[in-house]
Design an enzyme around this catalytic site. Structure first.
Site, PDB file in Angstrom:
ATOM      1  N   ALA A   1      30.697  -1.274  12.749  1.00 31.32           N
ATOM      2  CA  ALA A   1      31.983  -0.615  12.517  1.00 31.32           C
ATOM      3  C   ALA A   1      33.051  -1.232  13.394  1.00 31.32           C
ATOM      4  O   ALA A   1      32.785  -1.692  14.511  1.00 31.32           O
ATOM      5  CB  ALA A   1      31.856   0.874  12.823  1.00 31.32           C
ATOM      6  N   ASP A   2      34.275  -1.252  12.901  1.00 34.58           N
ATOM      7  CA  ASP A   2      35.393  -1.754  13.689  1.00 34.58           C
ATOM      8  C   ASP A   2      35.577  -0.889  14.931  1.00 34.58           C
ATOM      9  O   ASP A   2      35.089   0.236  15.014  1.00 34.58           O
ATOM     10  CB  ASP A   2      36.661  -1.789  12.838  1.00 34.58           C
ATOM     11  CG  ASP A   2      37.598  -2.914  13.236  1.00 34.58           C
ATOM     12  OD1 ASP A   2      37.531  -3.365  14.402  1.00 34.58           O
ATOM     13  OD2 ASP A   2      38.395  -3.343  12.383  1.00 34.58           O
TER      14      ASP A   2
END
Length: 618
Positions: A307-308
């Protein structure tokens, strides 16, 4: 301190298959050790290559706390690199720290791009000791897959020398909304060109197959971050929406399909939340239909999904409050957000150091131990495949001889020259010949250019009135944003303020003027283009590289990697998700004029690396 596991454990045996080593280690891990693997946050380099203490500017615990206290083994190098030797020393100290843990799981160190000119703590770092190349847009301007693979292979060798094993790139979003602040890291607007170049990029970093000599690539931002509402960026709440007025969602998947075919090891979903599509209106990192349905099931991707950065926890960056980028699920607690992301199919949380959340989710039964193990297997597998368990350390003495090696720097500089893109070159002066290449001995007035780059090839004068030609370098226009962190993102208007535009036009009327605009995204330049004797755009070229081209000592072969719009009104009226959709663009994607070397030093300065970067228009 606990005693490290004996080296006779099966997972320590390099003669066993990776799958067997993974299962042996997995069976030995506690819940807390597994949870630590799922967090991948930033880490800075301490003085002289030492391990850092806590960093309040980015809210980071110390290295010892994260490795020994929280069981974390994935870190993103933050900030400018010191010397190569100091960076290698830091990496080895980090591995020595990891070796003190119960199971001795080695650390994996990642980095954002750090081989060009961008300096943004959220996206990329200046090259520093590494060889310096054009931005990705500049590689696209040259359009040569062979050059991209040579670039990636060169950077791979530099990364390996200092222990960087995951590239948090390439960025393959399509630049279909000209105002978006992240276009500078892309290959531009053309899906076919991006797809062709990303294959070369992945192969240069990973080789034909991921192994001990590879740097793993994390392709981003799935499923394509280009269609941002009004071009705003979802690092910030006002930019959270991705919109598809042209119904063109599928088009943005094309570069990812190419990256998957090339064997990309990891994928990063973007912050943005899709609006008006069949997908749930939540950020892509929380979106099960996108991560599991599209990425895992449709494409069969079984690599790591990270995930960012900063999806779970509110934080503060450089004194600026930063809410978690939990778009569409802002009402959920950090614990609930972690559960939703894991349910979506995410393996790892970027920019977070909260293993206790995963521990609580498993102990409460909200996330099953089996689900946790799916992600832990993927993360362990890559460490084994990269050879980290067998040889985690680097040669500190040799690092400086590899990073920034003379031939690496020469290749990067040649690519900078090749990426120079000439858009107009009109006749000027008493002989009515094109202003470029500039004649030897010309009197030059400079703005934004280091006079040392001219050398003895021309005479630098102090005023336009004394000059035969002016050379002006400008940064692409943008609207400054507040805050120490937010200000790094160039967004908003694509037009120069009226006073600056009029100043440049007046200069062009005073003396024939070569205007170079460094484009980190498109710009609206009709008045400047009409007034300039020559309009040049660059995508990461030093003053020296630019002057080599302008003075005829090297070839400029760049082609625009996106359309340049003719007006703000055309941008506003265009469809955010559709490429080449602004009406009557000033210059089309692929436009560029050849500027071959003509100067007396051309044979000596146009190296084999220059020649290798030439390509036909994209």
């Amino acid at each position: 301190m606990s005693t490290p596991t004996t080296t006779t454990a099966p997972y320590r045996d390099p003669g066993l298959p990776v799958a067997a080593r993974v299962e042996d280690l997995l069976a030995r891990m506690s819940l807390e050790e597994k949870a630590g693997l799922l967090f991948h946050t930033m880490l800075t380099v301490g003085p002289g290559g030492s391990l850092p203490a806590a960093d309040p500017a980015f809210g980071l615990p110390s290295a010892e706390e994260m490795v020994l206290g929280r069981g974390m083994t994935h870190f993103n190098l933050l900030g400018a690199a010191p010397t190569a030797q100091e960076l290698a020393r830091w990496h080895n100290a980090l591995q020595e720290l990891a070796a003190q843990t119960r199971l001795g799981i080695p650390v994996t160190v990642s980095t954002d791009p750090r081989s060009a000119f961008t300096d943004n703590p959220g996206t990329a770092a200046m090259a520093g000791p590494f060889s310096q190349w054009p931005e990705t847009l500049g590689l696209a301007a040259v359009g040569d897959a062979g050059l991209v693979e040579r670039f990636a292979d060169t950077v791979r060798r530099e990364y390996l020398a200092v222990g960087l094993r995951v590239a948090l790139h390439p960025q393959v979003d399509l630049a279909t909304e000209p105002r978006w602040s992240r276009i500078g890291g892309t290959f531009g607007e053309d899906a076919e060109l991006t797809s062709r170049l990303v294959v070369a990029y992945v192969r240069g970093f990973q080789g034909e197959r991921l192994g001990p000599g590879s740097v793993a690539t994390m392709v981003k931002h799935f499923p394509g971050g280009g269609p941002q509402l009004d071009g705003e960026d979802p690092h910030f709440a006002y930019g959270r929406e991705q919109v598809y007025p042209g119904g063109n969602f599928e088009h943005h998947l094309l570069p990812f399909e190419a990256a998957f075919a090339a064997g990309a090891s990891q994928v990063m979903p973007y912050y943005g939340m899709p609006v008006g599509t069949r997908y749930e209106e939540v950020g892509f990192g929380f979106n099960r239909d996108v991560v599991t349905g599209l990425l895992r099931e449709r494409y069969g991707f079984d690599g790591i999904v990270c995930a960012d950065w900063g999806l779970l926890t509110d934080s503060e960056i450089m004194g600026q409050p930063m809410p978690a980028r939990a778009w569409g699920v802002e009402h959920l607690t950090p614990l609930e957000r972690a559960a939703k992301a894991l349910d979506a199919g995410v393996d790892q949380f970027g920019g977070e150091a909260r293993p206790e959340l995963v521990v609580e989710l498993v102990r409460s039964g909200r996330i099953s131990a089996e689900r946790l193990d799916v992600s832990v297997r993927r993360l362990l597998r890559e460490k084994f495949v990269l050879g980290l368990f067998d040889d985690p350390f680097v040669d500190e003495g040799a690092a400086g001889a590899v990073v920034g090696r003379a031939d690496f720097r020469a290749a990067g500089e040649a690519a900078q020259r090749a990426a120079v893109t000439v858009l107009t070159n009109t006749p000027a002066g008493p002989r009515e010949v094109p202003v470029l290449p500039l004649p030897r001995g010309a009197r030059l007035y400079l703005e934004g250019v280091d006079p040392a780059a001219v050398g003895d090839r021309a005479v630098v004068v102090a005023s336009p009135e004394e000059a035969d030609v002016a050379v002006v370098r400008l940064e692409a226009p943008y609207e400054p944003r507040p805050g120490a962190f937010e200000a790094f993102f160039h967004a908003g208007s694509l037009e120069f303020p009226a006073a600056e535009r009029e100043r440049v036009v007046r200069l062009c009327r005073t003396v024939p003027t070569v205007v170079d605009v460094h484009l980190d995204r498109p710009a609206v330049l009709p008045e400047v283009a009409a007034a300039a004797a020559a309009l040049v755009v660059t995508f990461g070229s030093s003053d020296a590289a630019l002057l080599d081209v302008l003075l005829g000592d090297a070839a400029g072969r760049g082609r625009l990697p996106f359309d340049l719009p003719s007006s703000t009104a055309a941008v506003v009226a265009s469809r955010t998700d559709v490429p080449f959709d602004t009406a009557d663009p000033l210059f089309r994607c692929g436009h560029g004029l050849d500027l071959a070397p003509t100067g007396p030093t051309a044979p000596a300065t146009e190296t084999a690396a220059d020649t290798a970067t030439r390509s036909a228009p994209a």
